[in-house]
Each structure stands twice: as structure tokens, then as C-alpha cells.
Design a protein around this motif. Sequence first.
Motif, PDB file in Angstrom:
ATOM      1  N   SER B  77       0.853  -1.191   0.000  1.00  0.00           N
ATOM      2  CA  SER B  77       0.000   0.000   0.000  1.00  0.00           C
ATOM      3  C   SER B  77       0.881   1.230   0.000  1.00  0.00           C
ATOM      4  O   SER B  77       2.044   1.186   0.392  1.00  0.00           O
ATOM      5  CB  SER B  77      -0.938   0.002   1.199  1.00  0.00           C
ATOM      6  OG  SER B  77      -0.226   0.281   2.371  1.00  0.00           O
ATOM      7  N   HIS B  91      -5.134   1.488  -0.991  1.00  0.00           N
ATOM      8  CA  HIS B  91      -5.041   0.082  -1.368  1.00  0.00           C
ATOM      9  C   HIS B  91      -6.388  -0.391  -1.861  1.00  0.00           C
ATOM     10  O   HIS B  91      -7.404   0.230  -1.629  1.00  0.00           O
ATOM     11  CB  HIS B  91      -4.546  -0.789  -0.212  1.00  0.00           C
ATOM     12  CG  HIS B  91      -5.181  -0.452   1.100  1.00  0.00           C
ATOM     13  ND1 HIS B  91      -4.436  -0.011   2.162  1.00  0.00           N
ATOM     14  CD2 HIS B  91      -6.443  -0.478   1.524  1.00  0.00           C
ATOM     15  CE1 HIS B  91      -5.232   0.220   3.169  1.00  0.00           C
ATOM     16  NE2 HIS B  91      -6.463  -0.056   2.822  1.00  0.00           N
ATOM     17  N   SER B  96      -2.338  -1.521  -6.895  1.00  0.00           N
ATOM     18  CA  SER B  96      -1.825  -2.052  -5.627  1.00  0.00           C
ATOM     19  C   SER B  96      -1.989  -3.556  -5.563  1.00  0.00           C
ATOM     20  O   SER B  96      -1.110  -4.267  -5.066  1.00  0.00           O
ATOM     21  CB  SER B  96      -2.569  -1.440  -4.444  1.00  0.00           C
ATOM     22  OG  SER B  96      -2.544  -0.068  -4.526  1.00  0.00           O
ATOM     23  N   LYS B 126       4.760  -0.715   2.991  1.00  0.00           N
ATOM     24  CA  LYS B 126       4.100   0.567   2.809  1.00  0.00           C
ATOM     25  C   LYS B 126       5.119   1.556   2.257  1.00  0.00           C
ATOM     26  O   LYS B 126       6.228   1.676   2.760  1.00  0.00           O
ATOM     27  CB  LYS B 126       3.587   1.088   4.144  1.00  0.00           C
ATOM     28  CG  LYS B 126       2.513   2.130   3.953  1.00  0.00           C
ATOM     29  CD  LYS B 126       1.782   2.385   5.235  1.00  0.00           C
ATOM     30  CE  LYS B 126       0.523   3.173   5.024  1.00  0.00           C
ATOM     31  NZ  LYS B 126      -0.575   2.440   4.432  1.00  0.00           N
TER      32      LYS B 126
END
Lengths: 427, 244
Positions: B77, B91, B96, B126
Amino acid sequence: MKETPLSACERDFILKAIEEKKRLDGRQTYDYRKIKISFGTDYGCCFVDLGQTRVMAQVSCELIAPKESRPNEGIMFFNIELSPLASPAFEQGRQSELSVKLNRQLERCLRNSKCIDTESLCVVSGEKVWQIRVDVHMLNNDGNLMDASSIAAIAALCHFRRPDVAVQGEEVTVYSPEERDPIPLSIYHMPISVSFSFFQQGTYLLVDPCEREERVMDGLLMIAMNKHREICSIQSSGGIMLLKEQVMRCSKIASVKVSEITELISKALMNDKTARKAGGRCGFAESMPQERITALKVDETPVETADVTEKASTIIKEAEAPPPTAPSPVVPVPGVGQVGLGLQNTWGVEEEEELEEFSSGDDVEEVTKMEEDERKSTKDDVVEISDSEEEEVVILQPEKPQKAENVKSSFHQKGAPSSKKKTKQKP
Amino acid sequence: MAGLELLSDQGYRLDGRKATELRKVQARMGVFAQADGSAYLEQGNTKALAVVYGPHEIRGARSRALHDRAIINCQYSMATFSTAERKRRPHGDRKSTEMSLHLKQTFEAAVLTQLYPRSQIDIYVKILQSDGGNYSVCVNAATLAVIDAGIPMRDYVCACTVGFVDETSLADLCYAEESGGVSSLALSLLPRGGQIALVQMDARLHQDHLDTLIEAAMTACKGVSKVLDQVVRQHLQEGSTLRE
């Protein structure tokens, strides 16, 4: 619905065949299945058959406001639909991993490679641009959906005609197809994807896997190229590890295949154009082959007969002597003929029979032994056809009346208390 | 961005690097105490955080369990503040999901999953700041996190994005170069055996240049692996000295 799992022996069979360079449908390692491209009645509708895999692509257009970051470019939108129509394993509505993968691959193959001139889709900069939408529907899944989709999408885009637009100052006029002929899109090049499947940790490679091969494969490499030998996209998927040489080899194979397929698409487009001009019938219904058996003719199969006599004589020489014929019927007992040797009863029932008889009493022991002998010989000599468990079969031996009586009586005796057990023994 | 010159005559790129130069890599392992393994990696201006949980029992659908190996569950994400314009959907969108699938595929090839049947390894990555080469930075950060968690792997998994401009390959692209219409190739490699776990390329590139581009990518990945190796050794040294 969950997919039927592939059985272990089927998997082993397919892998073994691949090791011996054989495929299920008899293709060579680098062969594609038969590709058939046909177009629908509307402009922008294309059907592609890749073997049994059927795919339909439809292109449509709409006037919308452009993106802020690109005010003078049109928008391309791709959508691949996987519905249970194609395979019961696809679920309606849910965006599965495969659906995301196919969508992204098609987007990268067609959009990032800039095969269509998006600036020509601009009508009024910053206000109105054409949005070209390509919808690809899977009609039947027999493996290699990616290649079929890419062929269908690009063929549909080449086939599509958008309405003519005239801009006069502030006024924008969109002409309907009756007023002015619709104009085709400006396509720079045709990217086509070629899929390679890897087996046994990358040792074996197959082009255009069918559904069974896809289930067994370790991983997939997709290379999209155009006929000018420009690579538009490469994507590897599945948990395989490749070597650089493998990737290079695949790209060489892909360039050959892509030029063949581009030829096919151009030919199909030409045929469709001439058919429309001639006013012939075109469309989905026409593209379905009429499968009717009108005549049955089998080609003569040529058979090599040059060395038949030699082959025959060698075979005869090397063949084993035929088994000895059975002896002539033996007459163990008058009235009874025996041909061949009787088989040993392998059901293990005789042991059971012996135990039961021993347990049932002393007075019948003598009779038991005789009975056993009789039974054995009867089994040899007489074939009892009746399988019925209810019937008691009584075997009469006419030349030994005493024994026969004993047998008879013993049978009845046995029969009474434990009929079920006894009848089981009768073959 | 037609006016920007991606490679000047003297051989300098937009940020002053040479064609084969990688961006500065700074990494830290064991960032979080809660997770089994975690790592923070910066490659130039791209910053990524990776967290690993596992191997543990399969959560959710038991039917996903594999009888002979572990399944790897990846989630990628981007933070909403990571890009120039605020990201509305961090996300769940297609890009993604695709990136998560690619990460999963990369690590399935590298991690020795046969050692943990019927279990699950979670890798969460992330992006805190995105300046090009998102996939590569994620893979490098996740490698460090997996090593921090003590999960055995075949080799370091190193990734790099390379581009092709003016007959030269540029290693480790930044955002300006990526969006400038350069054909970019992302490659993740297991350096010792030279095995490619994932290869992904967009935009047009002539077939003849493919060989040079892949070679450049492999060299860049080997460079990254040296840096990661150094980071791991340093982390272990620090850890062992503290214990003494």
C-alpha cells in the motif's frame, strides 16, 4: 464454484509427456493453436478463437471531459470480464487475482505502449475528448486467455470506427453514421502478447498452453511485441526463476509468432472490409461454422507393403509356439465329461467351509470328508449356473447311489441349521 | 515533460548521477518490536517500510493451506501523502493488487517455504514517499524484513528498475525519469545464481536492446545486494555487541 482439482496421475501424465516433447493435442513445442478471427455486424466487435478458447472484444466511444493532467489527450479504458460463462471456476462479480492480472497486463500492453494516437482523440482541449472503451468478454476458457484477449482487443480497435466530429468555433457537431461515414482510429502499431509456460522449474517451455497445461505449469512469461520487433511489455508470473538466456530465447520466438499473428489479423480485416463492401452477410451468426455431416468419406490411408512378406516371416519365426491344445475330454465318471483342469477356488471359502463343518458335529465328520471330496470334485466337474442364494443345489451322482444318498442327506442336514452359510459356498 | 534532458552530453542525469550509478541506499532493520521482522529502507527519495509476521497458523480460510509448504501473503500500500497529489485510494485499486501479487510471486520463489507446511507468512509493505522505483524499493525492504524475522531464504532478493535512453541504460530510475516516457524494466534477482525472480517491462523497446538492458539491471541488482549484505552484517554486529 471451486475448480475440480487435477488428479495426481493426470498431472504426472502431462508432465511426463512434456518431458518427451509431446503435447496433449499433438502440437509441437512452439506451435500455436488454430486462430480464427471474425467480426460482428457493428464496427468494433471482434471474436477470436484460439483453439477452444473463445473471446469477444467490443469497442465503444463516448465524449467526456479529459484528465486535468492531460487536457489534450483522449482516454483509453480497458476492461476484461471473467464470468462463469467461460468457466465454472470464475465467480460472478468478484474481482479475482486472475482478473486483476489479466486487466493490468492488457492495460500495460496496449496503453503504455502507446499503440493508439490519443492526441487525435481530442475534440476540444480541456473540455471534450473521446474515451475509447474496450470490453473483453471471455466466452470459453481453454487456456491462454491473455493472448486471445490481446488479439481480440487490438483487432477490435483496428476494426472500430468512431463518429465524425466537426468543430466550428464554440460549436461541436457530432455526425451520426448516416450523415457522415465514421472514421477509424489512428493506430501506430499492433502489440500482440505471446505466452510461454514453464515446467519442471524452468527446464521445459511451451508456447500457448491449453487449460490442462496451465494447471500443471510452474510459471508463465508473457512477452508483448509488435511486428517491428519492438517489445511492448514483458511480465513474468508464477514462482519460477528464470535465466537471462531463457528470456532472450523467448523474445526471439515471440517475434516470429507475432509477425505470423499480425499477418492473420490484417488478412481478417481485409476480408471483412471486402465482405462489407460486397454487401455480404457478416456477423457472429455467420462466423459460427455449420457443423453438419453431409458426407462420410475416409481418405485412403497409404500402407507400406514393400516389405510385408519379410516382416511377416520374421514375426512368425520369432513368435512363440502356440500353447499346447487342451487334452481331449476326460471322463472321470460316466455321464460326466471334463475338459481342461478345474481351477482352484481362490476365495478362501474352502477353509471356511472346513471349519464350519468341523464345528457342527462329530457324527457328520465322516460324511464331511466325503462331502469335501465330493464338493471338490463337483466343483471341478459340474458348473453350477445358478447364483441364487436361496436355492439349494443338490448334486446327484448316479453311479454311487450310497454316497449320493449320504450326500443328499448331509446336504439337507447341513442345509437346515445353517443354510445361509452353506449357500454362500456354492459358486 | 518534453523539455527535460534525461541524459546530458556529459553523461549526467537529472539528479547529477552517472548512467550506472545507483541512488544512496540507507536501511535500518528491527524497527518495530511487535513484528517478527521489520525494516526501513530509503533509496534516494523513495522510502519504504516493510513488516513481516510469521510463520504462523493460517488465519481465515483454512482451505488455502498447502500441505507441503507455507503460503505467503503480501500486501502493498502507499501512504496517501506519498505522492505529489494526495492519493485517494491507498489500497484495493488494481495497481496495488497487482503490486501485491508481484511481491508474493517474488518471495515465493526465494523463501524456503517447504520448511513450514500448513502455515502462513505475512509481508506488509508501505511506501512512505514515492520517487520512482516503487517495486524495487519494496522488494529490497521486504528482503531485509524477512531476514530480520529469521525466515530462511535461498539468497538475497534484490530488485532494481532500469531505463533505456539514447542507447544507454540508466540504473535506478527516479520518478521524473520514469514518467518521461522511458522504457523501464524492473527486475528482481537472486544474485548468487543469477536467477531472475520477476521481470516486468513497460513501454516500447527494440528487441536488440533487451540484452543490454537486462545485463544492466543484473549489474545494478548485484550492487544493491552488496549494500544489503553490509546492512545485515552491521545490524548483527550491533546486536551481538549489545548482548555482551
